[in-house]
Scaffold this motif. Structure first.
Motif, PDB file in Angstrom:
ATOM      1  N   UNK A  42     -10.236   5.734  -9.858  1.00 38.58           N
ATOM      2  CA  UNK A  42      -9.657   7.162  -9.026  1.00 38.58           C
ATOM      3  C   UNK A  42     -10.254   6.932  -7.687  1.00 38.58           C
ATOM      4  N   UNK A  43     -11.168   6.014  -7.398  1.00 42.44           N
ATOM      5  CA  UNK A  43     -11.432   6.002  -5.817  1.00 42.44           C
ATOM      6  C   UNK A  43     -10.529   5.122  -5.102  1.00 42.44           C
ATOM      7  N   UNK A  44      -9.571   4.411  -5.790  1.00 42.15           N
ATOM      8  CA  UNK A  44      -8.748   3.511  -5.103  1.00 42.15           C
ATOM      9  C   UNK A  44      -7.609   4.508  -4.503  1.00 42.15           C
ATOM     10  N   UNK A  45      -7.047   4.066  -3.388  1.00 44.28           N
ATOM     11  CA  UNK A  45      -6.007   4.802  -2.661  1.00 44.28           C
ATOM     12  C   UNK A  45      -4.902   5.119  -3.612  1.00 44.28           C
ATOM     13  N   UNK A  46      -4.851   6.496  -3.730  1.00 46.84           N
ATOM     14  CA  UNK A  46      -3.829   7.078  -4.737  1.00 46.84           C
ATOM     15  C   UNK A  46      -2.435   6.607  -4.456  1.00 46.84           C
ATOM     16  N   UNK A  47      -1.928   6.516  -3.057  1.00 46.42           N
ATOM     17  CA  UNK A  47      -0.876   6.048  -2.871  1.00 46.42           C
ATOM     18  C   UNK A  47      -0.430   4.675  -3.182  1.00 46.42           C
ATOM     19  N   UNK A  48      -1.601   3.705  -2.971  1.00 48.42           N
ATOM     20  CA  UNK A  48      -1.269   2.393  -3.388  1.00 48.42           C
ATOM     21  C   UNK A  48      -1.110   2.113  -4.805  1.00 48.42           C
ATOM     22  N   UNK A  50       0.166   4.464  -7.142  1.00 49.01           N
ATOM     23  CA  UNK A  50       1.639   5.070  -7.417  1.00 49.01           C
ATOM     24  C   UNK A  50       2.690   4.341  -6.933  1.00 49.01           C
ATOM     25  N   UNK A  51       2.403   4.008  -5.755  1.00 50.81           N
ATOM     26  CA  UNK A  51       3.713   3.124  -5.137  1.00 50.81           C
ATOM     27  C   UNK A  51       3.722   1.602  -5.385  1.00 50.81           C
ATOM     28  N   UNK A  52       2.647   1.397  -6.361  1.00 55.09           N
ATOM     29  CA  UNK A  52       2.425  -0.094  -6.571  1.00 55.09           C
ATOM     30  C   UNK A  52       2.681  -0.989  -5.578  1.00 55.09           C
ATOM     31  N   UNK A  53       1.719  -0.750  -4.649  1.00 60.06           N
ATOM     32  CA  UNK A  53       1.420  -1.673  -3.296  1.00 60.06           C
ATOM     33  C   UNK A  53       0.425  -2.873  -3.853  1.00 60.06           C
ATOM     34  N   UNK A  54       0.929  -3.947  -4.295  1.00 58.00           N
ATOM     35  CA  UNK A  54       0.267  -5.057  -4.892  1.00 58.00           C
ATOM     36  C   UNK A  54      -0.491  -5.653  -3.757  1.00 58.00           C
ATOM     37  N   UNK A  55      -0.162  -5.618  -2.381  1.00 62.44           N
ATOM     38  CA  UNK A  55      -0.644  -6.133  -1.250  1.00 62.44           C
ATOM     39  C   UNK A  55      -1.666  -5.367  -0.514  1.00 62.44           C
ATOM     40  N   UNK A  56      -1.840  -4.244  -1.028  1.00 66.35           N
ATOM     41  CA  UNK A  56      -2.706  -3.207  -0.489  1.00 66.35           C
ATOM     42  C   UNK A  56      -4.228  -3.986  -0.313  1.00 66.35           C
ATOM     43  N   UNK A  57      -5.161  -3.851   0.677  1.00 64.42           N
ATOM     44  CA  UNK A  57      -6.243  -4.392   0.800  1.00 64.42           C
ATOM     45  C   UNK A  57      -6.998  -4.031  -0.160  1.00 64.42           C
ATOM     46  N   UNK A  83      -5.621   5.587 -23.662  1.00 59.93           N
ATOM     47  CA  UNK A  83      -6.420   5.520 -22.304  1.00 59.93           C
ATOM     48  C   UNK A  83      -5.695   6.271 -21.245  1.00 59.93           C
ATOM     49  N   UNK A  84      -6.427   6.613 -20.081  1.00 57.21           N
ATOM     50  CA  UNK A  84      -5.877   7.514 -19.219  1.00 57.21           C
ATOM     51  C   UNK A  84      -4.695   6.952 -18.329  1.00 57.21           C
ATOM     52  N   UNK A  85      -3.962   7.592 -17.589  1.00 59.82           N
ATOM     53  CA  UNK A  85      -2.695   7.276 -17.080  1.00 59.82           C
ATOM     54  C   UNK A  85      -3.265   6.483 -15.625  1.00 59.82           C
ATOM     55  N   UNK A  86      -4.554   6.989 -15.107  1.00 53.78           N
ATOM     56  CA  UNK A  86      -5.092   6.420 -14.049  1.00 53.78           C
ATOM     57  C   UNK A  86      -5.465   4.905 -14.253  1.00 53.78           C
ATOM     58  N   UNK A  87      -6.101   4.535 -15.350  1.00 50.92           N
ATOM     59  CA  UNK A  87      -6.137   3.243 -15.876  1.00 50.92           C
ATOM     60  C   UNK A  87      -4.823   2.489 -16.107  1.00 50.92           C
ATOM     61  N   UNK A  88      -3.984   2.840 -16.454  1.00 47.15           N
ATOM     62  CA  UNK A  88      -2.761   2.236 -16.874  1.00 47.15           C
ATOM     63  C   UNK A  88      -2.007   1.724 -15.361  1.00 47.15           C
ATOM     64  N   UNK A  89      -2.107   2.985 -14.573  1.00 50.03           N
ATOM     65  CA  UNK A  89      -1.731   2.722 -13.375  1.00 50.03           C
ATOM     66  C   UNK A  89      -2.287   1.474 -12.438  1.00 50.03           C
ATOM     67  N   UNK A  90      -3.477   1.497 -12.611  1.00 47.51           N
ATOM     68  CA  UNK A  90      -4.163   0.126 -12.072  1.00 47.51           C
ATOM     69  C   UNK A  90      -4.058  -1.127 -12.934  1.00 47.51           C
ATOM     70  N   UNK A  91      -4.022  -1.085 -14.242  1.00 50.15           N
ATOM     71  CA  UNK A  91      -3.802  -2.488 -14.937  1.00 50.15           C
ATOM     72  C   UNK A  91      -2.360  -3.009 -14.587  1.00 50.15           C
ATOM     73  N   UNK A  92      -1.444  -2.198 -14.226  1.00 50.91           N
ATOM     74  CA  UNK A  92      -0.095  -2.382 -13.956  1.00 50.91           C
ATOM     75  C   UNK A  92       0.146  -3.244 -12.487  1.00 50.91           C
ATOM     76  N   UNK A  93      -1.079  -3.143 -11.645  1.00 50.77           N
ATOM     77  CA  UNK A  93      -1.269  -3.734 -10.652  1.00 50.77           C
ATOM     78  C   UNK A  93      -1.793  -5.158 -10.921  1.00 50.77           C
TER      79      UNK A  93
END
Length: 186
Positions: A42-48, A50-57, A83-93
């Protein structure tokens, strides 16, 4: 030098009882000489995310921690039987084989025992598709097994019941045993 164990917290709530489980496991590991690093999704940038920014620092740094880890602890509250959608969003990256050769320890918490199998049926298939093959016995706890205790200022402490503590100790020991076996292998 020992590779760190990475804890990925998928809780969107900073005062979640899940943090009691995470804090306990982190303390046990570090007291036994196993360094940990934590990714609080949840502390990772939300835009990164949600928008699947694989190259985000921030995403690149988080993925590097997972890549360099000897083991990964996946922690999440259970919402809607998963598990939470927040976690799934990160796992997708994470890279497609981002869990390959990792020991994985799941830690879940839910409001009821009805979702006890969410680790087996929701989390493990996703992680297996990412190369995870070796799962440490996970711990599922219910909210009533962990008490939130307010302490001074902004710090929240947790009190775990004996059953949860025993299961967490057993899982930490299993993780350490497996790490030692791997380090002793030629």
């Amino acid at each position: 030098m020992t590779k760190p164990i990475v804890i990925i917290s998928g809780s969107p709530n900073a005062t979640s009882r899940l943090n009691g489980m995470i804090d306990y496991v982190r303390h046990e590991l570090e007291n036994r000489g196993y360094p940990t690093k934590t990714i609080t999704v949840v502390t990772l940038p939300a835009d990164d995310l949600i928008q699947a920014r694989f190259g985000s620092p921030a995403i690149v740094d988080a993925n590097r921690l997972v890549d360099e880890a000897s083991a990964v602890i996946i922690a999440s509250p259970v919402y809607k039987a998963s598990f939470t959608g927040v976690l799934k969003t990160y796992l997708d990256l994470l890279p497609q084989k981002g869990m390959e050769n990792k020991l994985v320890l799941p830690l879940f918490i839910g409001g009821t025992l009805a979702h006890l199998l969410s680790i087996e049926y929701a989390l493990k298939p996703v992680l297996a598709s990412m190369g995870a093959r070796h799962f440490i016995r996970g711990v599922y706890a219910t909210d009533n097994q962990i008490n939130r205790i307010q302490e001074s200022s902004n710090e929240t402490k947790f009190e775990l019941n004996d059953e949860v503590t025993e299961r967490l100790q057993a899982s930490v020991q299993e993780l350490i045993d497996e790490l030692q076996l791997r380090s002793a292998a030629p």
